[in-house]
Design a protein around this motif. Structure first.
Motif, mmCIF file in Angstrom:
data_model
loop_
_atom_site.group_PDB
_atom_site.id
_atom_site.type_symbol
_atom_site.label_atom_id
_atom_site.label_comp_id
_atom_site.label_asym_id
_atom_site.label_seq_id
_atom_site.Cartn_x
_atom_site.Cartn_y
_atom_site.Cartn_z
ATOM 1 N N ILE A 187 32.808 22.745 38.031
ATOM 2 C CA ILE A 187 31.791 23.198 38.982
ATOM 3 C C ILE A 187 30.696 22.144 39.123
ATOM 4 O O ILE A 187 30.304 21.761 40.233
ATOM 5 C CB ILE A 187 31.176 24.530 38.525
ATOM 6 C CG1 ILE A 187 32.229 25.645 38.556
ATOM 7 C CG2 ILE A 187 29.982 24.911 39.398
ATOM 8 C CD1 ILE A 187 31.768 26.932 37.900
ATOM 9 N N TRP B 165 31.625 31.260 47.097
ATOM 10 C CA TRP B 165 30.418 31.191 46.276
ATOM 11 C C TRP B 165 30.051 29.747 45.963
ATOM 12 O O TRP B 165 28.876 29.364 46.050
ATOM 13 C CB TRP B 165 30.619 31.963 44.971
ATOM 14 C CG TRP B 165 30.994 33.397 45.131
ATOM 15 C CD1 TRP B 165 32.195 33.966 44.848
ATOM 16 C CD2 TRP B 165 30.160 34.461 45.619
ATOM 17 N NE1 TRP B 165 32.174 35.314 45.132
ATOM 18 C CE2 TRP B 165 30.929 35.649 45.599
ATOM 19 C CE3 TRP B 165 28.842 34.536 46.060
ATOM 20 C CZ2 TRP B 165 30.433 36.876 46.002
ATOM 21 C CZ3 TRP B 165 28.336 35.763 46.463
ATOM 22 C CH2 TRP B 165 29.131 36.914 46.433
ATOM 23 N N LEU B 166 31.048 28.951 45.567
ATOM 24 C CA LEU B 166 30.791 27.559 45.216
ATOM 25 C C LEU B 166 30.343 26.762 46.433
ATOM 26 O O LEU B 166 29.410 25.950 46.350
ATOM 27 C CB LEU B 166 32.037 26.931 44.588
ATOM 28 C CG LEU B 166 31.907 25.474 44.142
ATOM 29 C CD1 LEU B 166 30.759 25.310 43.143
ATOM 30 C CD2 LEU B 166 33.215 24.981 43.527
ATOM 31 N N THR C 182 25.850 30.319 41.947
ATOM 32 C CA THR C 182 26.537 29.670 40.828
ATOM 33 C C THR C 182 26.865 30.684 39.742
ATOM 34 O O THR C 182 27.900 30.593 39.074
ATOM 35 C CB THR C 182 25.663 28.541 40.257
ATOM 36 O OG1 THR C 182 25.391 27.587 41.286
ATOM 37 C CG2 THR C 182 26.367 27.834 39.109
ATOM 38 N N ALA D 277 34.336 30.383 35.653
ATOM 39 C CA ALA D 277 35.260 29.254 35.785
ATOM 40 C C ALA D 277 34.743 28.042 35.007
ATOM 41 O O ALA D 277 33.638 28.053 34.449
ATOM 42 C CB ALA D 277 35.443 28.908 37.260
ATOM 43 N N LEU E 64 39.086 27.023 38.737
ATOM 44 C CA LEU E 64 38.532 27.549 39.983
ATOM 45 C C LEU E 64 39.667 28.077 40.839
ATOM 46 O O LEU E 64 40.764 27.516 40.845
ATOM 47 C CB LEU E 64 37.782 26.444 40.734
ATOM 48 C CG LEU E 64 36.437 26.014 40.139
ATOM 49 C CD1 LEU E 64 35.990 24.697 40.745
ATOM 50 C CD2 LEU E 64 35.391 27.089 40.359
ATOM 51 N N ASN E 65 39.429 29.160 41.573
ATOM 52 C CA ASN E 65 40.465 29.709 42.440
ATOM 53 C C ASN E 65 39.886 30.009 43.818
ATOM 54 O O ASN E 65 38.707 29.754 44.083
ATOM 55 C CB ASN E 65 41.064 30.975 41.814
ATOM 56 C CG ASN E 65 40.000 32.002 41.453
ATOM 57 O OD1 ASN E 65 39.089 32.269 42.251
ATOM 58 N ND2 ASN E 65 40.100 32.594 40.269
ATOM 59 N N HIS F 208 38.643 34.196 32.137
ATOM 60 C CA HIS F 208 37.526 33.359 31.686
ATOM 61 C C HIS F 208 37.766 33.002 30.225
ATOM 62 O O HIS F 208 38.624 33.583 29.543
ATOM 63 C CB HIS F 208 36.188 34.104 31.833
ATOM 64 C CG HIS F 208 36.090 35.342 30.997
ATOM 65 N ND1 HIS F 208 35.548 35.347 29.734
ATOM 66 C CD2 HIS F 208 36.485 36.622 31.233
ATOM 67 C CE1 HIS F 208 35.603 36.567 29.231
ATOM 68 N NE2 HIS F 208 36.176 37.361 30.117
ATOM 69 N N ASN G 165 36.668 31.912 44.158
ATOM 70 C CA ASN G 165 35.432 31.199 43.835
ATOM 71 C C ASN G 165 34.918 30.356 44.997
ATOM 72 O O ASN G 165 33.727 30.022 45.030
ATOM 73 C CB ASN G 165 35.657 30.259 42.637
ATOM 74 C CG ASN G 165 36.082 30.965 41.371
ATOM 75 O OD1 ASN G 165 36.952 30.486 40.657
ATOM 76 N ND2 ASN G 165 35.479 32.101 41.076
ATOM 77 N N VAL H 117 30.287 32.224 39.991
ATOM 78 C CA VAL H 117 31.480 31.451 39.624
ATOM 79 C C VAL H 117 31.392 30.954 38.183
ATOM 80 O O VAL H 117 32.178 30.110 37.760
ATOM 81 C CB VAL H 117 31.693 30.251 40.584
ATOM 82 C CG1 VAL H 117 31.904 30.730 42.005
ATOM 83 C CG2 VAL H 117 30.513 29.278 40.531
ATOM 84 N N SER H 118 30.426 31.479 37.412
ATOM 85 C CA SER H 118 30.179 30.956 36.069
ATOM 86 C C SER H 118 31.308 31.235 35.089
ATOM 87 O O SER H 118 31.337 30.661 34.002
ATOM 88 C CB SER H 118 28.865 31.515 35.518
ATOM 89 O OG SER H 118 28.898 32.927 35.440
ATOM 90 N N HIS I 239 40.398 39.982 35.061
ATOM 91 C CA HIS I 239 39.821 38.691 35.442
ATOM 92 C C HIS I 239 40.229 37.629 34.419
ATOM 93 O O HIS I 239 40.956 37.913 33.470
ATOM 94 C CB HIS I 239 38.290 38.786 35.579
ATOM 95 C CG HIS I 239 37.577 39.187 34.320
ATOM 96 N ND1 HIS I 239 36.212 39.327 34.239
ATOM 97 C CD2 HIS I 239 38.031 39.467 33.061
ATOM 98 C CE1 HIS I 239 35.857 39.684 33.016
ATOM 99 N NE2 HIS I 239 36.938 39.770 32.292
#
Length: 355
Positions: free
Chosen positions: A191, A81-82, A180, A186, A74-75, A309, A78, A183-184, A307
């Protein structure tokens, strides 16, 4: 470039979404047993706290034995949104649901809870511009109709204050699902851990403040274990499904959870099959077939993007590494502009607009 057939990532997303629905659906009959010994809001808190603590312990074991983590951390990007997802779906929605259920009938509440998937799909379509075609809408409508048939008690829907509060809770869970989704990419375990710990602690504190009696150790431990499996692991699978399917489709598959819970109740609690259950099964089966047979393919453009992931080196990940690597793995990488055609859903790499 063109490819035929559904890609492994699409099939994986469907399996993950259905797995999430199964785990969450099985939580209902077990929770029904525990409700005889634990206050409803306190049980909700124990389920979420059990999810958070269980997943945190899982992460601790993973680090202690040196298992590699192939997920993006996570950054700061994120965080908004989280935070929005935790507030909407973990704090406000359960509170509104409990207050609503105080003032409306159980039948009313059961029917209205089906609005969550509808809210998720509407927000994904209107606010986040996910592609939603006629086949998906008909399939989702069939699944939703099946859920309504399952919860119908022969009474009309009463739009009292309690009903409006339950509907508001469903709207907030729709917001939660879509936030969610953002941020999916991450680590889904991290999460889900954050959501479980925050939501669980808040619900427990609220229940105790309202005078709920503390349960015995066996009941509390059973609720926590159930939460780890039925809420924590289910949420991890849900987040992973969001990556490949988007919010609208993942939510539609997740709507099968009430039917799964009803079937489990028949097997576990000795309840008898009913006509509404059979009608619900037929409608949900139709909706599931429409979704599984969906084929969305057209020539589309990927804009350059950078990005991070978890990924494997497929047609969307053709970068090189200085040293041999294992797959899947996670690192920051860049996608160059690419135009091609293949079957796809609104996953991490296909959130383009449609005319």
């Amino acid at each position: 470039m063109s490819s035929s057939g559904a890609s492994p990532s699409l099939r994986r997303g469907v399996i993950l979404a259905l797995g999430s629905a199964v785990l969450f659906g099985l939580t209902a009959p077990f929770s029904k047993i525990l409700l005889g010994r634990i206050d409803p809001q306190l049980l909700a808190g124990l389920l979420y706290l059990g999810a958070g603590l269980g997943l945190a312990a899982l992460q601790g074991v993973r680090l202690a034995i040196g298992l590699p983590v192939d997920e993006a951390p996570l950054n700061r990007a994120n965080a908004p949104w989280l935070a929005g997802a935790v507030v909407a779906g973990g704090l406000l929605a359960p509170l509104l649901l409990m207050e609503g259920l105080r003032e409306t009938s159980a039948a009313n509440g059961s029917l209205l809870l089906n609005l969550e998937s509808l809210a998720t799909m509407a927000i994904a379509w209107l606010a986040f511009r996910e592609n939603v075609d006629a086949r998906l809408l008909v399939g989702a409508a069939a699944i939703l109709a099946g859920a309504i048939a399952l919860s119908w008690r022969g009474q009309g829907l009463e739009l009292d204050r309690g009903a409006l509060l339950v509907a508001a809770a469903c709207l907030l869970w729709g917001v939660d699902n879509n936030l969610t989704r953002m941020v999916s990419a991450a680590d889904p375990v991290r999460i889900a851990t954050i959501k479980g710990l925050v939501a669980g602690s808040a619900n427990i504190a609220g229940a105790l403040a309202l005078g709920a009696a503390a349960p015995d150790a066996l009941a509390a431990g059973s609720a926590a274990l159930l939460g780890f499996l039925g809420v924590g692991l289910s949420l991890v699978l849900f987040i992973l499904a969001l990556r490949g399917l988007g919010a609208a489709r993942t939510s539609a598959y997740f709507s099968l959870a009430p039917f799964i819970g009803a079937v489990a109740s028949i097997l576990m609690l000795g309840e008898q099959p009913t006509v509404p259950l059979l009608v619900s099964g037929a409608l949900m089966g139709l909706g599931l077939w429409l979704h599984l047979s969906e084929r969305h393919e057209h020539r589309h453009e990927h804009e350059p993007v950078e990005h991070e992931h978890s990924h494997v080196h497929d047609e969307h990940h053709r970068h090189s590494h200085d040293e041999p690597v294992t797959e899947p793995h996670s690192h920051r990488h860049r996608h160059e502009r690419l135009i091609h055609s293949h079957p796809h859903y609104p996953d991490l790499h296909h959130r383009h607009s449609h005319s």
